[in-house]
Design an enzyme around this catalytic site. Structure first.
Site, PDB file in Angstrom:
ATOM      1  N   GLU A 284     -36.029   7.101   1.281  1.00  0.00           N
ATOM      2  CA  GLU A 284     -36.595   7.232  -0.190  1.00  0.00           C
ATOM      3  C   GLU A 284     -37.643   8.422  -0.362  1.00  0.00           C
ATOM      4  O   GLU A 284     -37.640   9.118  -1.319  1.00  0.00           O
ATOM      5  CB  GLU A 284     -37.614   5.892  -0.451  1.00  0.00           C
ATOM      6  CG  GLU A 284     -37.953   5.732  -1.823  1.00  0.00           C
ATOM      7  CD  GLU A 284     -38.720   4.394  -1.974  1.00  0.00           C
ATOM      8  OE1 GLU A 284     -38.419   3.305  -1.389  1.00  0.00           O
ATOM      9  OE2 GLU A 284     -39.676   4.336  -2.598  1.00  0.00           O
ATOM     10  N   GLU A 287     -35.012  11.145  -1.222  1.00  0.00           N
ATOM     11  CA  GLU A 287     -34.527  10.655  -2.549  1.00  0.00           C
ATOM     12  C   GLU A 287     -35.631  11.389  -3.341  1.00  0.00           C
ATOM     13  O   GLU A 287     -35.014  12.181  -4.381  1.00  0.00           O
ATOM     14  CB  GLU A 287     -34.174   9.334  -2.835  1.00  0.00           C
ATOM     15  CG  GLU A 287     -33.615   9.225  -4.170  1.00  0.00           C
ATOM     16  CD  GLU A 287     -33.778   7.634  -4.553  1.00  0.00           C
ATOM     17  OE1 GLU A 287     -34.005   6.704  -3.656  1.00  0.00           O
ATOM     18  OE2 GLU A 287     -33.508   7.454  -5.838  1.00  0.00           O
ATOM     19  N   CYS A 304     -38.687  -1.584  -3.418  1.00  0.00           N
ATOM     20  CA  CYS A 304     -38.616  -2.480  -2.152  1.00  0.00           C
ATOM     21  C   CYS A 304     -38.797  -3.949  -2.650  1.00  0.00           C
ATOM     22  O   CYS A 304     -38.554  -4.927  -1.878  1.00  0.00           O
ATOM     23  CB  CYS A 304     -39.607  -2.057  -1.324  1.00  0.00           C
ATOM     24  SG  CYS A 304     -39.612  -0.248  -0.699  1.00  0.00           S
ATOM     25  N   SER A 324     -35.773   4.030  -7.513  1.00  0.00           N
ATOM     26  CA  SER A 324     -35.035   4.468  -6.249  1.00  0.00           C
ATOM     27  C   SER A 324     -33.708   3.838  -6.134  1.00  0.00           C
ATOM     28  O   SER A 324     -33.755   2.581  -6.119  1.00  0.00           O
ATOM     29  CB  SER A 324     -35.863   4.531  -5.035  1.00  0.00           C
ATOM     30  OG  SER A 324     -35.356   4.652  -4.096  1.00  0.00           O
ATOM     31  N   LYS A 363     -37.247 -12.617  -2.110  1.00  0.00           N
ATOM     32  CA  LYS A 363     -36.584 -12.238  -0.953  1.00  0.00           C
ATOM     33  C   LYS A 363     -35.109 -13.161  -0.779  1.00  0.00           C
ATOM     34  O   LYS A 363     -34.209 -12.632  -0.517  1.00  0.00           O
ATOM     35  CB  LYS A 363     -36.978 -12.072   0.259  1.00  0.00           C
ATOM     36  CG  LYS A 363     -38.075 -10.962   0.311  1.00  0.00           C
ATOM     37  CD  LYS A 363     -37.399  -9.525   0.469  1.00  0.00           C
ATOM     38  CE  LYS A 363     -38.187  -8.342   0.301  1.00  0.00           C
ATOM     39  NZ  LYS A 363     -37.363  -7.078  -0.101  1.00  0.00           N
ATOM     40  N   GLU A 366     -32.887 -11.958  -3.567  1.00  0.00           N
ATOM     41  CA  GLU A 366     -32.266 -10.691  -3.188  1.00  0.00           C
ATOM     42  C   GLU A 366     -31.173 -10.754  -2.178  1.00  0.00           C
ATOM     43  O   GLU A 366     -30.109 -10.119  -2.384  1.00  0.00           O
ATOM     44  CB  GLU A 366     -33.540  -9.790  -2.656  1.00  0.00           C
ATOM     45  CG  GLU A 366     -32.903  -8.489  -2.386  1.00  0.00           C
ATOM     46  CD  GLU A 366     -33.903  -7.546  -1.710  1.00  0.00           C
ATOM     47  OE1 GLU A 366     -34.662  -7.988  -0.699  1.00  0.00           O
ATOM     48  OE2 GLU A 366     -34.407  -6.456  -1.939  1.00  0.00           O
ATOM     49  N   GLU A 371     -24.322  -7.146  -4.591  1.00  0.00           N
ATOM     50  CA  GLU A 371     -24.443  -5.816  -3.927  1.00  0.00           C
ATOM     51  C   GLU A 371     -24.973  -5.772  -2.291  1.00  0.00           C
ATOM     52  O   GLU A 371     -24.687  -4.931  -1.933  1.00  0.00           O
ATOM     53  CB  GLU A 371     -25.416  -5.068  -4.784  1.00  0.00           C
ATOM     54  CG  GLU A 371     -25.171  -4.927  -5.999  1.00  0.00           C
ATOM     55  CD  GLU A 371     -26.204  -6.146  -6.816  1.00  0.00           C
ATOM     56  OE1 GLU A 371     -25.343  -6.863  -7.661  1.00  0.00           O
ATOM     57  OE2 GLU A 371     -27.206  -6.179  -6.801  1.00  0.00           O
ATOM     58  N   CYS A 508     -47.142  -7.393  -0.834  1.00  0.00           N
ATOM     59  CA  CYS A 508     -46.519  -8.412  -0.167  1.00  0.00           C
ATOM     60  C   CYS A 508     -47.605  -9.385   0.602  1.00  0.00           C
ATOM     61  O   CYS A 508     -47.147 -10.591   0.700  1.00  0.00           O
ATOM     62  CB  CYS A 508     -45.636  -7.836   0.703  1.00  0.00           C
ATOM     63  SG  CYS A 508     -44.715  -6.638   0.094  1.00  0.00           S
TER      64      CYS A 508
END
Lengths: 576, 170
Positions: A284, A287, A304, A324, A363, A366, A371, A508
């Site tokens: 990141e 990037e 994230c 990102s 999560k 996710e 993907e 988090c």
């Protein structure tokens, strides 16, 4: 104008109390060590006053006031407990219990249920009102959240969290009177609406009406099969919260004991998501530098947080190119575990099972995204929340607090302080700056601590000087704050280069999969995170030797073709 | 009651209310009336939410909170029989029984052709002429068997001159 609030004097059960004006009777009573019972009230949500359990008498009047919603006034004489009030509260509780399925023994909230605690406090020994309770099966939404609305006590906390804090508007009240219920528009499944699976609803539900998809037994099953090579990764926010489930104060750091406990459970390797967080920073950070150098899309926004990704895909599909392309640390870990690690140990990909311990419900969503799979094999096989891990350890009879500390396994277990602070709002940004600054300037940062970016506060701004350029930073937590910032971005009213978003208040550490509690606990966990950061010998991601080895032996360099294939992703507009 | 005027009828109604989310209940009323079936269908509610840039959860909440709104078709001519105590005392259950005889349907049902529906309503303030019922905006009282048949037929035959609604005097 004075910022000092006027003080108000009153008596509560004969005890003289002085509190600032605007304090609720409930809060004032707490200061006098009087614990008024509550059910619908939650310290992080607005006043609703629907359950009426907190009623009190004021100035001898017969009319009762809800202590949670009424503010103190000068000279008030509040009575919080007498036979009349006790009887009224008891009746209210019995009415709430009337159509509540009393199956506590098989309820996920057995032992952590606020209604159960009230029944115990009021000494409920039999049920006065006998009404039919409609049988309602629990409904699993997108493999992530379970809703069992027959258990709902209609306190409205979930809606307040979804609507006011997160501004997601996925759930609502339905109808009124006897048929009043909390539900979704047209009874659709959460995945078909605007839900981001952030899980705030589950984290504030006082009973077992909304909760995480409990997969503890799935993990016991895969651990019992000798064909599997099961590795586990633990997110940074888990280590400062897991102890709460074993009686430790919030913010206690249990890293070593947690690792020891996971080894006892039988995981082949206990790894650290912090390793992947350091890897995320490498990607990141580069990037971001690439975007700065080559006139890429700015501001760049962190990716994230899966709740945030779902939110952006739903509400800001026109701004997805700001995100990102980096996968989250959880997913980077999975992708690396099933390639690099598998190759290095000579274990076939299909034998490796990756389990994540996360503070987060999103999560779970996710890990199941298309993907995040290679030939239909998910990079991460299971996600357990902190609460589930605590249940699992208790089920296995592991006394975590008494275990000698153990260390994470090599080759994906090394962590720097930068990886640890991913667990708190501002941490991803701070970790990125620690690396970006040194990559660009070649010099050491004068101070590693970006105090402006830290803390529970929902919106934080700062800037950092790079050669020839001031980089402007914004950090937001909670999706409501993210929405405001994104609307400004859409309107061209922002002046920032880099934005960090975390969906849960405080980051988090305040995740919806953490042990139940309010922001008071989250703030303690944040302190724990920065203590852990300070205590680590290495505090910058690029110093992580295992990450360096990973690049040297497998990935090449940040943003390489292989890194792109394994560690980056793309986003899709979601229909709401 | 007008029929749905085409695909644009939702946006026309919302525009009439200046795309103002504060006018949601008025919009839902107008849509329900324009529906010809006394209800607001799900796709219409979603379209309203989108036009007002307000969450569908909010529109659905309002729609289900007020008993005057329906999410299911209620029939073109909705007969709302007063279910409050004074009408009960004056034998409103007979009124309901006659409606059932005439139409072959019960409370909460609609005739197969979608022309008639029966529902209960709370007091409409016509206790002096109870038992009473309400159709659309009009209240009918002092009803007996033959008057009810005449009333229903007036809708079947589209002859408004046969109806004797109460005139509101205030």
């Amino acid at each position: 104008m004075s910022t000092q609030k006027e003080l108000v004097n009153l008596t509560i059960d004969g005890i003289a109390v002085t509190v600032p004006a605007g304090t609720t009777i409930l809060e004032a009573a707490r200061r006098a060590n009087v614990n008024i019972p509550t059910l619908c009230d939650h310290p992080d949500l607005g006043r609703r006053a629907v359950c009426r359990l907190c009623v009190v008498e004021c100035n001898g009047g017969r009319k009762l006031k809800a202590a949670c919603a009424n503010e103190v006034w000068e000279g008030a004489n509040v009575v919080t407990d007498n036979p009349r009030i006790r009887q009224i509260r008891r009746t209210i509780l019995e009415l709430i219990l009337a159509d509540h399925p009393k199956d506590c023994l098989s309820c996920v909230r057995n032992g952590s249920c606020e209604l159960q605690a009230l029944a115990e406090r009021f000494g409920i020994r039999k049920h006065v009102f006998k009404v039919g309770i409609p049988a309602q099966e629990p409904l699993l939404h997108s493999g992530t959240l379970v809703r069992q609305m027959s258990k709902c006590v209609k306190c409205g906390r979930c809606i307040a969290a979804c609507r006011e804090v997160q501004q997601v508007h996925a759930i609502n009240s339905v109808s009124r009177s006897l048929s009043y219920a909390l539900g979704t528009p047209y009874n659709t499944m959460l995945g078909d609406g605007t839900c981001t699976f952030c899980g705030r609803c589950a984290s504030v539900c006082p009973v077992g009406a909304i909760y995480e998809n409990d997969q503890v037994n799935d993990i016991f099953d895969i651990l019992a099969d000798p064909e599997n090579h099961v590795v586990v990764q633990t997110a940074p926010a888990v280590r400062v919260a897991l102890g709460e489930a074993f009686g430790l104060p919030a913010g206690s750091i249990s890293t070593g004991k947690m690792v020891a406990a996971l080894k006892r459970l039988g995981f082949s390797k206990v790894f650290d998501t912090d390793f992947a967080a350091d890897l995320t920073i490498m990607e990141e950070g580069h990037e971001f530098l690439d975007r700065l150098k080559n006139d890429g899309k700015l501001p760049m926004i962190t990716s994230c947080c899966p709740g945030w990704i779902n939110f952006a895909e739903t509400f800001f599909p026109d701004l997805l190119d700001h995100l990102s392309s980096c996968k989250s640390p959880q997913q980077m870990f999975g992708a690396v575990a099933k390639t690099y690690y598998a190759e290095k140990l000579g274990i076939a990909r299909e034998k490796i099972r990756v389990v994540s311990i996360m503070p987060c419900t999103a999560k779970k969503f996710e890990r199941a995204r298309p993907e995040m799979k290679e030939n239909n094999d998910p990079d991460v096989d299971f996600v357990l929340t902190t609460r589930e891990l605590a249940r699992m350890l208790k089920a296995a009879g592991i006394e975590m607090n008494n275990l000698p500390e153990a260390e994470f396994d090599r080759i994906m277990g090394e962590s720097t302080g930068a990886g640890v602070i991913f667990g708190a709002s501002g941490g991803v940004m701070e970790a990125a700056l620690r690396t970006v600054y040194e990559v660009v300037t070649g010099a050491e940062l004068p101070s590693l601590d970006f105090e402006d970016l830290r803390g529970y506060h929902g919106v934080k701004y700062s800037k950092v000087e790079l050669p020839g350029r001031t980089v402007k930073l914004a950090v937001v937590n909670s999706l409501g704050n993210a929405r405001a910032l994104m609307q400004d971005l859409r309107a061209g009213k922002t002046d920032v280069d880099f934005i960090e978003v975390m969906a849960c208040p405080g980051g988090c550490v305040g995740g919806a999969g953490q042990p139940y509690g309010s922001s008071a606990k989250v703030k303690e966990r944040i302190k724990g995170i920065y203590i852990e950061d300070k205590n680590l010998p290495l505090r910058k991601s690029h110093q992580n030797s295992e990450v360096q080895t990973l690049y040297r032996e497998f990935l090449g360099e940040p943003l390489s073709e292989r890194a792109h294939h394994l560690l980056h992703t793309h986003y899709h507009p979601r229909h709401k | 009651m007008q029929k749905i005027s085409g695909d644009n009828f939702i946006s026309e109604i919302v525009q009439k209310h200046n795309n103002d989310p504060q006018q949601l209940t008025s919009i839902l009323h107008d849509v329900q009336e324009a529906s010809g079936q006394n209800y607001v269908a799900e796709p219409w509610a979603r379209q309203i939410a989108e036009l007002l840039q307000t969450p569908i959860s909010h529109v659905y909440e309002v729609l289900t909170f007020y008993s005057m709104f329906s999410t299911e078709p209620k029939g073109k001519v909705l007969i709302e029989i007063c279910n409050s105590a004074p009408c009960r005392f004056n034998r409103s259950h007979e009124l309901l029984a006659w409606c059932k005889e005439e139409l072959g349907i019960g409370v909460g049902e609609i005739t197969p052709d979608g022309e008639f529906g029966i529902a209960y309503t709370s007091c409409v303030g016509a206790c002096d002429v109870s038992p009473s019922l309400k159709i659309g905006e009009d209240v009918y009282g002092n009803l007996n068997r033959s008057k009810l048949t005449q009333l229903i037929n007036s809708f079947r035959e589209n002859r408004p001159e046969l109806r004797e609604p109460l005139i509101c005097q205030n």
